[in-house]
Design a protein around this motif. Structure first.
Motif, PDB file in Angstrom:
ATOM      1  N   UNK A 196       6.491  -8.580   6.082  1.00 32.03           N
ATOM      2  CA  UNK A 196       7.065  -8.087   7.334  1.00 32.03           C
ATOM      3  C   UNK A 196       6.115  -8.171   8.523  1.00 32.03           C
ATOM      4  N   UNK A 197       4.951  -8.789   8.367  1.00 31.69           N
ATOM      5  CA  UNK A 197       3.948  -8.729   9.422  1.00 31.69           C
ATOM      6  C   UNK A 197       3.298  -7.358   9.370  1.00 31.69           C
ATOM      7  N   UNK A 198       2.376  -7.084  10.264  1.00 26.39           N
ATOM      8  CA  UNK A 198       1.682  -5.792  10.221  1.00 26.39           C
ATOM      9  C   UNK A 198       2.323  -4.739  11.106  1.00 26.39           C
ATOM     10  N   UNK A 199       2.899  -5.134  12.208  1.00 29.82           N
ATOM     11  CA  UNK A 199       3.379  -4.176  13.194  1.00 29.82           C
ATOM     12  C   UNK A 199       4.574  -3.375  12.668  1.00 29.82           C
ATOM     13  N   UNK A 200       5.514  -4.025  12.024  1.00 26.35           N
ATOM     14  CA  UNK A 200       6.699  -3.323  11.512  1.00 26.35           C
ATOM     15  C   UNK A 200       6.317  -2.306  10.431  1.00 26.35           C
ATOM     16  N   UNK A 201       5.488  -2.651   9.431  1.00 28.58           N
ATOM     17  CA  UNK A 201       5.075  -1.628   8.460  1.00 28.58           C
ATOM     18  C   UNK A 201       4.278  -0.479   9.082  1.00 28.58           C
ATOM     19  N   UNK A 243       0.972  -0.300   4.341  1.00 27.83           N
ATOM     20  CA  UNK A 243       0.795  -1.290   5.409  1.00 27.83           C
ATOM     21  C   UNK A 243       0.257  -2.600   4.847  1.00 27.83           C
ATOM     22  N   UNK A 244      -0.758  -2.525   4.006  1.00 26.86           N
ATOM     23  CA  UNK A 244      -1.333  -3.755   3.456  1.00 26.86           C
ATOM     24  C   UNK A 244      -0.354  -4.459   2.523  1.00 26.86           C
ATOM     25  N   UNK A 245       0.400  -3.700   1.745  1.00 26.15           N
ATOM     26  CA  UNK A 245       1.350  -4.305   0.821  1.00 26.15           C
ATOM     27  C   UNK A 245       2.562  -4.925   1.491  1.00 26.15           C
ATOM     28  N   UNK A 246       2.980  -4.369   2.608  1.00 28.58           N
ATOM     29  CA  UNK A 246       4.175  -4.867   3.295  1.00 28.58           C
ATOM     30  C   UNK A 246       3.851  -5.909   4.360  1.00 28.58           C
ATOM     31  N   UNK A 247       2.590  -6.045   4.716  1.00 29.68           N
ATOM     32  CA  UNK A 247       2.210  -6.956   5.806  1.00 29.68           C
ATOM     33  C   UNK A 247       2.493  -8.419   5.502  1.00 29.68           C
ATOM     34  N   UNK A 248       2.385  -8.820   4.263  1.00 31.10           N
ATOM     35  CA  UNK A 248       2.624 -10.222   3.920  1.00 31.10           C
ATOM     36  C   UNK A 248       4.062 -10.619   4.230  1.00 31.10           C
ATOM     37  N   UNK A 303      -4.321  -5.830  15.074  1.00 27.15           N
ATOM     38  CA  UNK A 303      -4.080  -4.419  14.795  1.00 27.15           C
ATOM     39  C   UNK A 303      -4.476  -4.018  13.373  1.00 27.15           C
ATOM     40  N   UNK A 304      -4.230  -4.875  12.396  1.00 28.19           N
ATOM     41  CA  UNK A 304      -4.455  -4.504  10.996  1.00 28.19           C
ATOM     42  C   UNK A 304      -5.913  -4.148  10.686  1.00 28.19           C
ATOM     43  N   UNK A 359       4.309   0.292  -4.203  1.00 26.01           N
ATOM     44  CA  UNK A 359       5.584   0.605  -3.569  1.00 26.01           C
ATOM     45  C   UNK A 359       5.935  -0.446  -2.523  1.00 26.01           C
ATOM     46  N   UNK A 360       4.986  -0.791  -1.664  1.00 27.11           N
ATOM     47  CA  UNK A 360       5.237  -1.769  -0.592  1.00 27.11           C
ATOM     48  C   UNK A 360       5.508  -3.156  -1.156  1.00 27.11           C
ATOM     49  N   UNK A 361       4.755  -3.551  -2.164  1.00 38.07           N
ATOM     50  CA  UNK A 361       4.969  -4.868  -2.766  1.00 38.07           C
ATOM     51  C   UNK A 361       6.341  -4.918  -3.439  1.00 38.07           C
ATOM     52  N   UNK A 362       6.737  -3.829  -4.081  1.00 36.97           N
ATOM     53  CA  UNK A 362       8.060  -3.776  -4.712  1.00 36.97           C
ATOM     54  C   UNK A 362       9.162  -3.913  -3.668  1.00 36.97           C
ATOM     55  N   UNK A 363       9.039  -3.175  -2.574  1.00 39.47           N
ATOM     56  CA  UNK A 363      10.024  -3.274  -1.484  1.00 39.47           C
ATOM     57  C   UNK A 363      10.044  -4.703  -0.940  1.00 39.47           C
ATOM     58  N   UNK A 364       8.867  -5.300  -0.752  1.00 35.16           N
ATOM     59  CA  UNK A 364       8.775  -6.658  -0.205  1.00 35.16           C
ATOM     60  C   UNK A 364       9.435  -7.677  -1.126  1.00 35.16           C
ATOM     61  N   UNK A 365       9.156  -7.565  -2.414  1.00 35.87           N
ATOM     62  CA  UNK A 365       9.758  -8.501  -3.375  1.00 35.87           C
ATOM     63  C   UNK A 365      11.277  -8.333  -3.396  1.00 35.87           C
TER      64      UNK A 365
END
Length: 177
Positions: free
Chosen positions: A142-147, A135-140, A56-57, A94-100
Motif C-alpha cells: 500500500x505504500x507507506x503513507x496509507x498504512x 507500517x513496515x508490513x503493509x508498506x510493500x 517518511x518511512x 498482521x499487516x502481511x496477512x492483510x496485504x496478501x
C-alpha cells in the motif's frame, strides 16, 4: 540491567528501512513506474506516490524506535526487548496477512479486522511496536503513507478501547467495595 535500544541501534534499523524502501522504489521505477495510490481508490481524488514513503518511512521508524526506547528506560518499566520484538512481529504478520489477502482478492480482511478490534479490548495493540510492524508490513503493498495514516487512526481507536475497558473495570471494582 535492561537491554537498551540505544541511538546507534535505532540509526542502523532506520538506515536498513531506508535502503529497503528506496530499493523498492528504484525497482518500481525501473519496472513500469512508481505506483500512485488514490484516496478511496478514486482517480479524481489526490494521489499519493510511493516515493513519499522513501522520505517518511525512515523518519517514522526512527521516531517509533525512540518512543519504544523511552518506554523501556523508565525505572518502573517491565518492558523487555523480547516482548517488544514479539509485539512488532505480530503487527508485521498482521499487516502481511492483510496485504496478501488484498493482493490475492481473498475476502477475509473484514473478519481479520474484526478480530483485531476484539483483541484491542484485551491487549494494548496501540503501542509503537505494533504500529511499526503494521507500517513496515503493509508498506510493500500500500505504500507507506496509507498504512501510516490508517494505522494512526487505528492506534487512536485501540488506545480508547483499551483504556475504556480499564476505566470500566476500575469503576466496577470501586462499586464492588
Amino acid at each position: 540491567m535492561k537491554t537498551q535500544l540505544n541511538q546507534s541501534i535505532r540509526i542502523v534499523i532506520s538506515l536498513a528501512v531506508t535502503l529497503l524502501i528506496w530499493g523498492h522504489i528504484a525497482w518500481d521505477y525501473v519496472h513500469g513506474g512508481i505506483p500512485t495510490h488514490y484516496i478511496l481508490h478514486n482517480k479524481d481524488l489526490p494521489g499519493i506516490p510511493n516515493w513519499w514513503g522513501g522520505l517518511v518511512l525512515p523518519l517514522i521508524t526512527y521516531f517509533l524506535l525512540f518512543r519504544i526506547q523511552q518506554r523501556i528506560k523508565k525505572p518502573a518499566s517491565k518492558e523487555t526487548l523480547q516482548k517488544i520484538g514479539l509485539r512488532f512481529l505480530s503487527g508485521l504478520i498482521f499487516a502481511v496477512t492483510i496485504s496478501i489477502c488484498y493482493m490475492q482478492d481473498i475476502q477475509i480482511v473484514d473478519f481479520i479486522m474484526g478480530l483485531v478490534f476484539l483483541m484491542a479490548f484485551i491487549f494494548p495493540i496501540y503501542k509503537s511496536e505494533y504500529f511499526l510492524g503494521w507500517v513496515l508490513g503493509a508498506s510493500f503493498t500500500f505504500g507507506a503513507i496509507i498504512p501510516i495514516g490508517f494505522g494512526s487512526l487505528l492506534c487512536l481507536v485501540f488506545f480508547i478501547i483499551y483504556h475504556l475497558v480499564g476505566f470500566i473495570k476500575s469503576l466496577l471494582k470501586s462499586k464492588g467495595n
